[in-house]
Motif scaffolding. Structure first.
Motif, mmCIF file in Angstrom:
data_model
loop_
_atom_site.group_PDB
_atom_site.id
_atom_site.type_symbol
_atom_site.label_atom_id
_atom_site.label_comp_id
_atom_site.label_asym_id
_atom_site.label_seq_id
_atom_site.Cartn_x
_atom_site.Cartn_y
_atom_site.Cartn_z
ATOM 1 N N UNK A 106 0.848 -1.198 0.000
ATOM 2 C CA UNK A 106 0.000 0.000 0.000
ATOM 3 C C UNK A 106 0.881 1.244 0.000
ATOM 4 N N UNK A 107 0.491 2.239 -0.791
ATOM 5 C CA UNK A 107 1.169 3.540 -0.820
ATOM 6 C C UNK A 107 0.145 4.591 -0.419
ATOM 7 N N UNK A 108 0.138 4.933 0.865
ATOM 8 C CA UNK A 108 -0.872 5.823 1.445
ATOM 9 C C UNK A 108 -0.215 7.164 1.702
ATOM 10 N N UNK A 109 -0.801 8.239 1.176
ATOM 11 C CA UNK A 109 -0.195 9.564 1.292
ATOM 12 C C UNK A 109 -0.652 10.266 2.575
ATOM 13 N N UNK A 110 -0.623 11.610 2.575
ATOM 14 C CA UNK A 110 -0.797 12.408 3.788
ATOM 15 C C UNK A 110 -2.269 12.671 4.114
ATOM 16 N N UNK A 111 -2.557 12.783 5.422
ATOM 17 C CA UNK A 111 -3.859 13.181 5.948
ATOM 18 C C UNK A 111 -4.992 12.323 5.391
ATOM 19 N N UNK A 112 -4.761 11.034 5.341
ATOM 20 C CA UNK A 112 -5.786 10.072 4.950
ATOM 21 C C UNK A 112 -6.364 9.471 6.228
ATOM 22 N N UNK A 113 -7.679 9.274 6.266
ATOM 23 C CA UNK A 113 -8.339 8.712 7.441
ATOM 24 C C UNK A 113 -9.004 7.390 7.088
ATOM 25 N N UNK A 114 -8.734 6.364 7.912
ATOM 26 C CA UNK A 114 -9.423 5.078 7.844
ATOM 27 C C UNK A 114 -10.151 4.890 9.173
ATOM 28 N N UNK A 115 -11.463 4.681 9.123
ATOM 29 C CA UNK A 115 -12.253 4.483 10.336
ATOM 30 C C UNK A 115 -13.497 3.701 9.943
ATOM 31 N N UNK A 116 -14.156 3.056 10.910
ATOM 32 C CA UNK A 116 -15.349 2.267 10.607
ATOM 33 C C UNK A 116 -16.355 2.392 11.727
ATOM 34 N N UNK A 117 -17.634 2.348 11.364
ATOM 35 C CA UNK A 117 -18.692 2.390 12.362
ATOM 36 C C UNK A 117 -18.658 1.143 13.237
ATOM 37 N N UNK A 118 -19.157 1.268 14.448
ATOM 38 C CA UNK A 118 -19.217 0.134 15.368
ATOM 39 C C UNK A 118 -19.948 -1.038 14.719
ATOM 40 N N UNK A 119 -19.357 -2.220 14.850
ATOM 41 C CA UNK A 119 -19.958 -3.410 14.267
ATOM 42 C C UNK A 119 -19.635 -3.627 12.809
ATOM 43 N N UNK A 120 -18.792 -2.771 12.207
ATOM 44 C CA UNK A 120 -18.389 -2.929 10.807
ATOM 45 C C UNK A 120 -16.867 -2.987 10.731
ATOM 46 N N UNK A 121 -16.345 -3.094 9.514
ATOM 47 C CA UNK A 121 -14.903 -3.218 9.339
ATOM 48 C C UNK A 121 -14.497 -2.633 7.990
ATOM 49 N N UNK A 122 -13.177 -2.589 7.760
ATOM 50 C CA UNK A 122 -12.610 -2.219 6.458
ATOM 51 C C UNK A 122 -11.666 -3.341 6.038
ATOM 52 N N UNK A 123 -11.824 -3.800 4.803
ATOM 53 C CA UNK A 123 -10.948 -4.830 4.257
ATOM 54 C C UNK A 123 -10.537 -4.397 2.865
#
Length: 385
Positions: free
Chosen positions: A291-308
């Protein structure tokens, strides 16, 4: 409302302590500590029964109420002769810009003649920008929304990517995704929000009230490192056995990166400055190799969910990834985009400032810059690579 004031005037006369003399035509800077002016400010991570991340940038006359949660890499800035007031049980999420500017108009507010402020029980979501605005009680401001000289009356609900300027949004009105509202006639024509919107607001507030309580506990028990870099999440009612992030071989992190909880970041990945990967609510957050992730990126998920997310992710700056989210391999996503509640295939490209919410994108889909993809019909009409 109990309010704690944090007056961070970072324009102290440092030059008084850096005495320069000229010797034989060369400048010399004094190094004697007695000649330097200290800019030390008290550590204010846990204050007034609230939590302010040590990665927050604070400037000026800022006051906060109780049970407030301010996430990392947010900017809260009050120019000289302006004020910022954050009311009880309000949360400001990652990479927000919350401003009071002295040379621009602002609505009259109890906080001050020229101010930005919130009432109580408000949620300001990731990457929003609020400037010289008065926010009432129980409002929601979505990802990448922008408010400039705006009044939000109690219960207003502003969705992602909306832009509001010089208007008053009436009580319990909803601003659609990506809407541009710059006249009062447009503001007055907005519909009422739904019961589902109200329930969503309550759920977000409940989560962040726990964060306001438990992040200070984490700071007190584990210290600064536990609230500033790569660390476990706080123990909460939905996450009573927090785990440490897992970083693959060869991962490189830039300054002020925040990685929290059950994050699984693949090998040979890079993460740019002030990016936040927060598995303190929805878990896990999985990002594949390379992964090449740049600046000021946000990863978050609601309760009971996920990110894949699969391997080969390539991002530009200032992007919001928010779960529930399932993404295949080789996603390319450009500046200021939003990706939320969606399923994304392989080899997809999402352009600058695009908003993708609640859809499935097929393999090879190309989302043009500045587009809003919020229905499956729109998603199915996209060109493929």
């Amino acid at each position: 409302m109990a309010v704690f004031s944090m007056r961070h005037w970072l324009i102290a006369p440092l030059a008084l302590g850096l005495m320069v003399s000229v010797l034989m035509g060369k400048g010399a800077i004094a190094s004697d500590p007695s000649e330097l002016f200290s800019l030390l400010q008290p550590i204010q991570v846990s204050v007034n029964n609230s939590f302010v991340s040590p990665l927050v940038e604070l400037f000026g006359d800022v006051s906060i109420g109780q049970q407030v949660f301010v996430a990392g890499n947010t900017i809260v800035r009050a120019d000289p002769e302006t004020q910022i007031c954050i009311g009880n049980e309000t949360n400001l999420q990652d990479n927000i810009v919350f401003l009071a500017v002295h040379d621009s108009p602002a609505p009259a507010a109890p906080c001050g003649e020229n101010s930005s402020s919130t009432g109580e029980r408000n949620s300001i979501a990731h990457q929003a920008i609020v400037k010289n605005s008065q926010i009432g009680d129980f409002t929601f401001v979505g990802f990448h929304a922008q408010l400039n000289n705006v009044v939000l009356e109690d219960g207003a609900f502003v969705l992602h990517g909306a832009r509001l300027e010089n208007v008053r949004i009436k009580r319990d009105r909803i601003v659609p995704i990506g809407a541009v509202i710059t006249t009062q006639a447009e503001a007055d024509a907005l519909p009422l929000k739904t019961d589902a919107n109200t329930e969503f607001q309550d759920e977000v507030l409940e989560v962040n009230e726990e964060f306001a309580e438990h992040y200070p506990e984490l700071f007190e028990s584990e210290g600064f490192a536990a609230v500033s870099g790569v660390s476990v999440a706080p123990s909460t009612s939905w996450n009573q056995n927090p785990v440490f992030p897992t970083l693959g071989d060869g991962v490189q992190l830039a300054e002020f990166v925040r990685i929290i909880g059950d994050v699984r970041l693949g090998s040979n990945s890079t993460v740019g400055e002030r990016t936040s990967i927060r598995a303190d609510e929805g878990t896990p957050i999985v990002i594949g190799d390379n992964a090449a992730i740049e600046d000021r990126v946000t990863f978050h998920a609601l309760k009971g969910t996920s990110i894949n997310i699969g391997s080969g992710l390539k991002t530009s700056d200032n992007i919001v990834f928010h779960g529930p989210l399932e993404v295949g391999n080789d996603l390319t996503i450009e500046d200021d985009a939003i990706l939320f509640r969606s399923t994304v295939g392989n080899n997809v490209t999402i352009g600058d400032r695009a908003i993708v919410v609640g859809v499935t994108l097929a393999d090879g889909a190309i989302v043009p810059p500045d587009s809003m993809i919020t229905t499956q019909e729109q998603a199915d009409a996209l060109n493929n690579s």
